[in-house]
Design a protein around this motif. Sequence first.
Motif, PDB file in Angstrom:
ATOM      1  N   TRP A  12      15.523  56.278  58.944  1.00  0.00           N
ATOM      2  CA  TRP A  12      16.828  55.693  58.670  1.00  0.00           C
ATOM      3  C   TRP A  12      17.035  55.796  57.173  1.00  0.00           C
ATOM      4  O   TRP A  12      16.235  55.298  56.392  1.00  0.00           O
ATOM      5  CB  TRP A  12      16.878  54.239  59.122  1.00  0.00           C
ATOM      6  CG  TRP A  12      18.169  53.575  58.770  1.00  0.00           C
ATOM      7  CD1 TRP A  12      19.357  53.712  59.416  1.00  0.00           C
ATOM      8  CD2 TRP A  12      18.407  52.683  57.680  1.00  0.00           C
ATOM      9  NE1 TRP A  12      20.323  52.952  58.799  1.00  0.00           N
ATOM     10  CE2 TRP A  12      19.759  52.313  57.718  1.00  0.00           C
ATOM     11  CE3 TRP A  12      17.606  52.158  56.665  1.00  0.00           C
ATOM     12  CZ2 TRP A  12      20.328  51.451  56.798  1.00  0.00           C
ATOM     13  CZ3 TRP A  12      18.178  51.305  55.746  1.00  0.00           C
ATOM     14  CH2 TRP A  12      19.527  50.957  55.817  1.00  0.00           C
ATOM     15  N   ARG A  13      18.093  56.465  56.798  1.00  0.00           N
ATOM     16  CA  ARG A  13      18.364  56.663  55.373  1.00  0.00           C
ATOM     17  C   ARG A  13      19.366  55.627  54.898  1.00  0.00           C
ATOM     18  O   ARG A  13      20.552  55.734  55.160  1.00  0.00           O
ATOM     19  CB  ARG A  13      18.901  58.060  55.131  1.00  0.00           C
ATOM     20  CG  ARG A  13      17.865  59.111  55.379  1.00  0.00           C
ATOM     21  CD  ARG A  13      18.436  60.479  55.089  1.00  0.00           C
ATOM     22  NE  ARG A  13      17.451  61.481  55.370  1.00  0.00           N
ATOM     23  CZ  ARG A  13      16.832  62.186  54.434  1.00  0.00           C
ATOM     24  NH1 ARG A  13      17.104  61.988  53.171  1.00  0.00           N
ATOM     25  NH2 ARG A  13      15.942  63.085  54.779  1.00  0.00           N
ATOM     26  N   GLY A  14      18.851  54.636  54.243  1.00  0.00           N
ATOM     27  CA  GLY A  14      19.689  53.632  53.601  1.00  0.00           C
ATOM     28  C   GLY A  14      19.507  53.802  52.108  1.00  0.00           C
ATOM     29  O   GLY A  14      19.222  54.906  51.636  1.00  0.00           O
ATOM     30  N   PRO A  15      19.618  52.714  51.373  1.00  0.00           N
ATOM     31  CA  PRO A  15      19.338  52.806  49.941  1.00  0.00           C
ATOM     32  C   PRO A  15      17.925  53.341  49.683  1.00  0.00           C
ATOM     33  O   PRO A  15      17.682  54.024  48.711  1.00  0.00           O
ATOM     34  CB  PRO A  15      19.476  51.370  49.458  1.00  0.00           C
ATOM     35  CG  PRO A  15      20.323  50.701  50.486  1.00  0.00           C
ATOM     36  CD  PRO A  15      20.052  51.404  51.782  1.00  0.00           C
ATOM     37  N   ALA A  16      17.015  53.013  50.596  1.00  0.00           N
ATOM     38  CA  ALA A  16      15.660  53.575  50.568  1.00  0.00           C
ATOM     39  C   ALA A  16      15.364  54.010  51.997  1.00  0.00           C
ATOM     40  O   ALA A  16      15.825  53.374  52.944  1.00  0.00           O
ATOM     41  CB  ALA A  16      14.655  52.526  50.118  1.00  0.00           C
ATOM     42  N   PRO A  17      14.628  55.088  52.186  1.00  0.00           N
ATOM     43  CA  PRO A  17      14.352  55.509  53.561  1.00  0.00           C
ATOM     44  C   PRO A  17      13.393  54.543  54.256  1.00  0.00           C
ATOM     45  O   PRO A  17      12.466  54.023  53.643  1.00  0.00           O
ATOM     46  CB  PRO A  17      13.722  56.887  53.403  1.00  0.00           C
ATOM     47  CG  PRO A  17      13.175  56.905  52.019  1.00  0.00           C
ATOM     48  CD  PRO A  17      14.036  55.984  51.206  1.00  0.00           C
ATOM     49  N   TYR A  18      13.649  54.293  55.513  1.00  0.00           N
ATOM     50  CA  TYR A  18      12.772  53.502  56.357  1.00  0.00           C
ATOM     51  C   TYR A  18      12.413  54.345  57.566  1.00  0.00           C
ATOM     52  O   TYR A  18      13.204  55.174  58.006  1.00  0.00           O
ATOM     53  CB  TYR A  18      13.478  52.231  56.835  1.00  0.00           C
ATOM     54  CG  TYR A  18      13.722  51.232  55.731  1.00  0.00           C
ATOM     55  CD1 TYR A  18      12.781  50.255  55.434  1.00  0.00           C
ATOM     56  CD2 TYR A  18      14.886  51.275  54.987  1.00  0.00           C
ATOM     57  CE1 TYR A  18      13.002  49.344  54.417  1.00  0.00           C
ATOM     58  CE2 TYR A  18      15.118  50.362  53.968  1.00  0.00           C
ATOM     59  CZ  TYR A  18      14.167  49.397  53.694  1.00  0.00           C
ATOM     60  OH  TYR A  18      14.386  48.503  52.688  1.00  0.00           O
ATOM     61  N   ALA A  73       4.631  53.040  54.555  1.00  0.00           N
ATOM     62  CA  ALA A  73       3.865  54.155  54.006  1.00  0.00           C
ATOM     63  C   ALA A  73       2.366  53.943  54.222  1.00  0.00           C
ATOM     64  O   ALA A  73       1.626  54.906  54.446  1.00  0.00           O
ATOM     65  CB  ALA A  73       4.168  54.337  52.525  1.00  0.00           C
ATOM     66  N   ALA A  74       1.917  52.694  54.198  1.00  0.00           N
ATOM     67  CA  ALA A  74       0.502  52.389  54.404  1.00  0.00           C
ATOM     68  C   ALA A  74       0.032  52.760  55.806  1.00  0.00           C
ATOM     69  O   ALA A  74      -1.171  52.888  56.043  1.00  0.00           O
ATOM     70  CB  ALA A  74       0.242  50.903  54.145  1.00  0.00           C
ATOM     71  N   LEU A  81       1.915  60.987  59.108  1.00  0.00           N
ATOM     72  CA  LEU A  81       3.131  60.948  59.922  1.00  0.00           C
ATOM     73  C   LEU A  81       4.384  61.258  59.118  1.00  0.00           C
ATOM     74  O   LEU A  81       4.506  60.851  57.967  1.00  0.00           O
ATOM     75  CB  LEU A  81       3.293  59.573  60.560  1.00  0.00           C
ATOM     76  CG  LEU A  81       2.169  59.139  61.495  1.00  0.00           C
ATOM     77  CD1 LEU A  81       2.409  57.722  61.991  1.00  0.00           C
ATOM     78  CD2 LEU A  81       2.028  60.113  62.641  1.00  0.00           C
ATOM     79  N   ALA A  82       5.315  61.937  59.766  1.00  0.00           N
ATOM     80  CA  ALA A  82       6.623  62.248  59.181  1.00  0.00           C
ATOM     81  C   ALA A  82       7.670  62.086  60.274  1.00  0.00           C
ATOM     82  O   ALA A  82       7.348  62.019  61.466  1.00  0.00           O
ATOM     83  CB  ALA A  82       6.636  63.672  58.625  1.00  0.00           C
ATOM     84  N   ALA A  83       8.927  62.049  59.862  1.00  0.00           N
ATOM     85  CA  ALA A  83      10.032  61.954  60.824  1.00  0.00           C
ATOM     86  C   ALA A  83       9.911  63.080  61.846  1.00  0.00           C
ATOM     87  O   ALA A  83       9.603  64.226  61.500  1.00  0.00           O
ATOM     88  CB  ALA A  83      11.365  62.028  60.095  1.00  0.00           C
ATOM     89  N   GLY A  84      10.104  62.739  63.113  1.00  0.00           N
ATOM     90  CA  GLY A  84      10.032  63.716  64.196  1.00  0.00           C
ATOM     91  C   GLY A  84       8.681  63.777  64.882  1.00  0.00           C
ATOM     92  O   GLY A  84       8.582  64.335  65.980  1.00  0.00           O
TER      93      GLY A  84
END
Length: 95
Positions: A12-18, A73-74, A81-84
């Motif tokens: 989810w791309r907001g002010p910071a990616p989650y 991130a931890a 892991l990455a998106a997808g």
Amino acid sequence: MELAFAGRVVEWRGPAPYYFVAVPDAESADIRDVAALASYGWGVIPVEARIGTTAFTTSLFPKDGGYLLPLRAAVRRPEGLAAGDEVTVVMTVRW
């Protein structure tokens, strides 16, 4: 309550990616059954989870009748892991 499920990492791309994994419908229904006992407010549900060899505690976010499991991130870094990416989650709802 212990649950196990597979899901895809989404960003989810907001002010910071989650990053999250959506809890499938069947498991979300099980969680809703105990949500009133487990929630500490705002509908969030405390959980202990494990992906691969990384164990962590967090809270599920309610979304569109289901839940999202946040991946910090931890958790993502040690598991690569990455998106997808498809992951298997073992999770216990805490109360």
